[in-house]
Design a protein around this motif. Structure first.
Motif, short mmCIF file in Angstrom:
data_model
loop_
_atom_site.label_atom_id
_atom_site.label_comp_id
_atom_site.label_asym_id
_atom_site.label_seq_id
_atom_site.Cartn_x
_atom_site.Cartn_y
_atom_site.Cartn_z
N ASP A 290 -6.36 -0.07 5.61
CA ASP A 290 -7.67 0.45 6.03
C ASP A 290 -7.52 1.55 7.07
O ASP A 290 -8.21 2.57 7.02
N ASP B 174 -0.86 -4.62 6.23
CA ASP B 174 -2.14 -4.78 6.94
C ASP B 174 -2.65 -3.50 7.61
O ASP B 174 -3.52 -3.56 8.46
N GLU B 175 -2.12 -2.34 7.24
CA GLU B 175 -2.58 -1.08 7.82
C GLU B 175 -3.25 -0.17 6.79
O GLU B 175 -3.49 1.00 7.06
N THR C 281 0.85 -1.18 0.00
CA THR C 281 0.00 0.00 0.00
C THR C 281 0.89 1.23 0.00
O THR C 281 1.78 1.36 0.84
N ARG D 72 -7.12 -1.02 -6.64
CA ARG D 72 -6.84 -2.39 -6.20
C ARG D 72 -6.56 -3.28 -7.38
O ARG D 72 -6.97 -3.11 -8.43
N VAL E 116 -6.35 4.76 5.30
CA VAL E 116 -7.45 5.41 4.57
C VAL E 116 -8.37 6.13 5.55
O VAL E 116 -8.78 7.27 5.32
N GLU E 117 -8.68 5.50 6.67
CA GLU E 117 -9.54 6.12 7.68
C GLU E 117 -8.91 7.40 8.22
O GLU E 117 -9.59 8.42 8.36
#
Length: 74
Positions: free
Chosen positions: A57, A54-55, A17, A74, A60-61
């Motif tokens: 999400d 794995d971070e 990411t 994606r 994005v938040e």
């Protein structure tokens, strides 16, 4: 070997990411925010940040909380 033909080692990764900003100052702003900077693994260039595995999400938040509207590919 001449300088023009010198080999540069490159490491390739899959399924990472990245956060890409339009201006370097925006990347600085993102890194200055503690809640987001803890999710950043490295700064790859003036405008590209590597997010910890794995971070995505969480990143994005945090961007949305800051008022940014991230585009997700994606």
């Amino acid at each position: 070997m001449s300088r023009a033909n010198a080999r540069i080692p490159v490491k390739m990764h899959r399924n990472v990411t990245l956060i890409r900003t339009s201006e370097p100052v925006i990347a600085e702003e993102l890194l200055a925010r503690k809640s987001l900077s803890r999710l950043i693994l490295a700064r790859l260039s003036d405008t590209v940040l590597l997010v910890k595995p794995d971070e995505a999400d969480g990143a994005v938040e945090e961007l949305r909380k800051m008022g940014h509207t991230p585009r997700i590919a994606r």
